[in-house]
Design a protein around this motif. Structure first.
Motif, PDB file in Angstrom:
ATOM      1  N   MET A  19       5.533  -7.460  21.046  1.00 27.54           N
ATOM      2  CA  MET A  19       5.176  -6.130  20.259  1.00 27.54           C
ATOM      3  C   MET A  19       3.707  -6.180  19.900  1.00 27.54           C
ATOM      4  SD  MET A  19       6.911  -5.009  16.680  1.00 27.54           S
ATOM      5  CE  MET A  19       8.372  -4.765  17.155  1.00 27.54           C
ATOM      6  N   THR A  20       2.941  -4.842  20.241  1.00 31.17           N
ATOM      7  CA  THR A  20       1.381  -4.843  20.150  1.00 31.17           C
ATOM      8  C   THR A  20       1.039  -4.957  18.787  1.00 31.17           C
ATOM      9  OG1 THR A  20       1.578  -2.392  20.152  1.00 31.17           O
ATOM     10  CG2 THR A  20       1.562  -3.236  22.182  1.00 31.17           C
ATOM     11  N   PRO A  21      -0.160  -5.285  18.483  1.00 37.14           N
ATOM     12  CA  PRO A  21      -0.775  -5.088  17.108  1.00 37.14           C
ATOM     13  C   PRO A  21      -0.489  -3.733  16.429  1.00 37.14           C
ATOM     14  CG  PRO A  21      -2.260  -6.417  18.376  1.00 37.14           C
ATOM     15  CD  PRO A  21      -1.336  -5.571  19.468  1.00 37.14           C
ATOM     16  N   ARG A  22      -0.608  -2.861  16.892  1.00 34.42           N
ATOM     17  CA  ARG A  22      -0.478  -1.590  16.486  1.00 34.42           C
ATOM     18  C   ARG A  22       1.026  -1.134  16.094  1.00 34.42           C
ATOM     19  NH1 ARG A  22      -3.213   3.785  16.950  1.00 34.42           N
ATOM     20  NH2 ARG A  22      -1.692   5.255  16.510  1.00 34.42           N
ATOM     21  N   ASN A  23       1.771  -1.758  16.829  1.00 36.51           N
ATOM     22  CA  ASN A  23       3.324  -1.547  16.071  1.00 36.51           C
ATOM     23  C   ASN A  23       3.579  -2.232  14.941  1.00 36.51           C
ATOM     24  OD1 ASN A  23       3.983   0.196  18.113  1.00 36.51           O
ATOM     25  ND2 ASN A  23       4.873  -1.358  19.605  1.00 36.51           N
ATOM     26  N   ASN A  24       2.926  -3.624  14.952  1.00 37.27           N
ATOM     27  CA  ASN A  24       2.948  -4.268  13.538  1.00 37.27           C
ATOM     28  C   ASN A  24       2.331  -3.535  12.630  1.00 37.27           C
ATOM     29  OD1 ASN A  24       4.539  -6.343  14.753  1.00 37.27           O
ATOM     30  ND2 ASN A  24       2.536  -7.517  15.488  1.00 37.27           N
ATOM     31  N   ARG A  25       1.195  -3.030  12.774  1.00 35.34           N
ATOM     32  CA  ARG A  25       0.379  -2.475  11.681  1.00 35.34           C
ATOM     33  C   ARG A  25       1.266  -1.130  11.156  1.00 35.34           C
ATOM     34  NH1 ARG A  25      -5.468  -1.767  13.469  1.00 35.34           N
ATOM     35  NH2 ARG A  25      -4.157  -1.178  15.162  1.00 35.34           N
ATOM     36  N   THR A  26       1.948  -0.353  12.288  1.00 33.35           N
ATOM     37  CA  THR A  26       2.767   0.812  11.826  1.00 33.35           C
ATOM     38  C   THR A  26       4.119   0.392  10.769  1.00 33.35           C
ATOM     39  OG1 THR A  26       1.955   1.982  13.848  1.00 33.35           O
ATOM     40  CG2 THR A  26       3.905   2.845  12.925  1.00 33.35           C
ATOM     41  N   ARG A  27       4.586  -0.694  11.466  1.00 33.79           N
ATOM     42  CA  ARG A  27       5.746  -1.164  10.789  1.00 33.79           C
ATOM     43  C   ARG A  27       5.535  -1.628   9.255  1.00 33.79           C
ATOM     44  NH1 ARG A  27       9.770  -5.148  13.787  1.00 33.79           N
ATOM     45  NH2 ARG A  27      10.308  -3.067  14.767  1.00 33.79           N
ATOM     46  N   SER A  28       4.301  -2.404   9.191  1.00 36.49           N
ATOM     47  CA  SER A  28       3.814  -2.816   7.737  1.00 36.49           C
ATOM     48  C   SER A  28       3.502  -1.657   6.862  1.00 36.49           C
ATOM     49  CB  SER A  28       2.563  -3.705   8.207  1.00 36.49           C
ATOM     50  OG  SER A  28       2.264  -4.329   7.000  1.00 36.49           O
ATOM     51  N   PHE A  29       2.951  -0.477   7.380  1.00 37.51           N
ATOM     52  CA  PHE A  29       2.729   0.450   6.658  1.00 37.51           C
ATOM     53  C   PHE A  29       3.705   1.351   6.492  1.00 37.51           C
ATOM     54  CE2 PHE A  29       1.659   5.187   6.277  1.00 37.51           C
ATOM     55  CZ  PHE A  29       0.791   5.192   5.564  1.00 37.51           C
ATOM     56  N   GLY A  30       4.838   1.264   7.275  1.00 40.56           N
ATOM     57  CA  GLY A  30       6.020   2.315   6.729  1.00 40.56           C
ATOM     58  C   GLY A  30       6.809   1.418   5.700  1.00 40.56           C
ATOM     59  N   GLN A  31       6.959  -0.134   5.748  1.00 39.32           N
ATOM     60  CA  GLN A  31       7.308  -0.933   4.834  1.00 39.32           C
ATOM     61  C   GLN A  31       6.783  -0.623   3.592  1.00 39.32           C
ATOM     62  OE1 GLN A  31       7.173  -4.837   6.763  1.00 39.32           O
ATOM     63  NE2 GLN A  31       9.176  -4.466   7.840  1.00 39.32           N
ATOM     64  N   ARG A  32       5.485  -0.736   3.374  1.00 36.21           N
ATOM     65  CA  ARG A  32       4.857  -0.546   2.113  1.00 36.21           C
ATOM     66  C   ARG A  32       5.102   0.950   1.398  1.00 36.21           C
ATOM     67  NH1 ARG A  32      -0.749  -2.611   4.598  1.00 36.21           N
ATOM     68  NH2 ARG A  32      -0.321  -4.897   4.450  1.00 36.21           N
ATOM     69  N   ILE A  33       5.213   2.057   2.336  1.00 40.91           N
ATOM     70  CA  ILE A  33       5.419   3.241   1.534  1.00 40.91           C
ATOM     71  C   ILE A  33       6.929   3.164   1.346  1.00 40.91           C
ATOM     72  CG2 ILE A  33       5.750   5.751   2.302  1.00 40.91           C
ATOM     73  CD1 ILE A  33       3.067   4.871   2.248  1.00 40.91           C
ATOM     74  N   ARG A  34       7.855   2.638   1.999  1.00 40.62           N
ATOM     75  CA  ARG A  34       9.078   2.446   1.415  1.00 40.62           C
ATOM     76  C   ARG A  34       9.198   1.656   0.109  1.00 40.62           C
ATOM     77  NH1 ARG A  34      11.385  -0.002   5.634  1.00 40.62           N
ATOM     78  NH2 ARG A  34      11.108   2.089   6.807  1.00 40.62           N
ATOM     79  N   SER A  35       8.611   0.776   0.070  1.00 37.00           N
ATOM     80  CA  SER A  35       8.585  -0.198  -1.110  1.00 37.00           C
ATOM     81  C   SER A  35       8.102   0.504  -2.248  1.00 37.00           C
ATOM     82  CB  SER A  35       7.504  -1.495  -0.702  1.00 37.00           C
ATOM     83  OG  SER A  35       7.670  -2.226  -2.014  1.00 37.00           O
ATOM     84  N   MET A  36       6.952   1.306  -2.034  1.00 34.37           N
ATOM     85  CA  MET A  36       6.372   2.093  -3.120  1.00 34.37           C
ATOM     86  C   MET A  36       7.353   3.305  -3.638  1.00 34.37           C
ATOM     87  SD  MET A  36       2.549   2.125  -2.037  1.00 34.37           S
ATOM     88  CE  MET A  36       2.233   4.068  -2.479  1.00 34.37           C
ATOM     89  N   THR A  37       7.812   3.854  -2.653  1.00 37.83           N
ATOM     90  CA  THR A  37       8.923   4.993  -2.951  1.00 37.83           C
ATOM     91  C   THR A  37      10.043   4.239  -3.504  1.00 37.83           C
ATOM     92  OG1 THR A  37       8.358   5.874  -0.921  1.00 37.83           O
ATOM     93  CG2 THR A  37      10.453   6.800  -2.169  1.00 37.83           C
ATOM     94  N   GLU A  38      10.543   3.095  -3.479  1.00 39.00           N
ATOM     95  CA  GLU A  38      11.530   2.527  -4.237  1.00 39.00           C
ATOM     96  C   GLU A  38      11.342   2.234  -5.560  1.00 39.00           C
ATOM     97  OE1 GLU A  38      13.153  -0.735  -1.806  1.00 39.00           O
ATOM     98  OE2 GLU A  38      13.889   0.653  -0.349  1.00 39.00           O
ATOM     99  N   ALA A  39      10.053   1.644  -5.783  1.00 42.91           N
ATOM    100  CA  ALA A  39       9.515   1.502  -6.996  1.00 42.91           C
ATOM    101  C   ALA A  39       9.381   2.532  -7.990  1.00 42.91           C
ATOM    102  CB  ALA A  39       8.014   0.540  -6.862  1.00 42.91           C
ATOM    103  N   PHE A  40       8.817   3.656  -7.424  1.00 38.33           N
ATOM    104  CA  PHE A  40       8.750   4.768  -8.086  1.00 38.33           C
ATOM    105  C   PHE A  40       9.810   5.448  -8.571  1.00 38.33           C
ATOM    106  CE2 PHE A  40       4.337   4.867  -6.473  1.00 38.33           C
ATOM    107  CZ  PHE A  40       3.553   4.729  -7.555  1.00 38.33           C
ATOM    108  N   GLY A  41      11.023   5.370  -7.656  1.00 37.95           N
ATOM    109  CA  GLY A  41      12.255   5.686  -7.889  1.00 37.95           C
ATOM    110  C   GLY A  41      13.039   5.069  -8.995  1.00 37.95           C
TER     111      GLY A  41
END
Length: 59
Positions: A1-23
């Motif tokens: 996997m390229t570094p860009r894909n890791n960064r994108t996945r990490s960003f998506g996980q952070r957004i999902r985590s924040m959404t779950e917390a606020f929910g």
């Protein structure tokens, strides 16, 4: 996997985590306003230990 894909996945996980917390926070607030106990899942999502919530007096 390229570094860009890791960064994108990490960003998506952070957004999902924040959404779950606020929910979870919103669900806990709504239940508390109604004088009810929030669900264990909502408490966990909000970062609150479900067993610790039992000590809180509602109403």
């Amino acid at each position: 996997m390229t570094p860009r894909n890791n960064r994108t996945r990490s960003f998506g996980q952070r957004i999902r985590s924040m959404t779950e917390a606020f929910g979870g926070i919103a669900a806990c607030a709504a239940a508390a306003e109604a004088g009810k106990r929030p669900s264990r899942a909502a408490l966990k999502a909000a970062g609150i230990e479900p067993n610790a919530f039992d000590e809180i007096k509602l109403g």
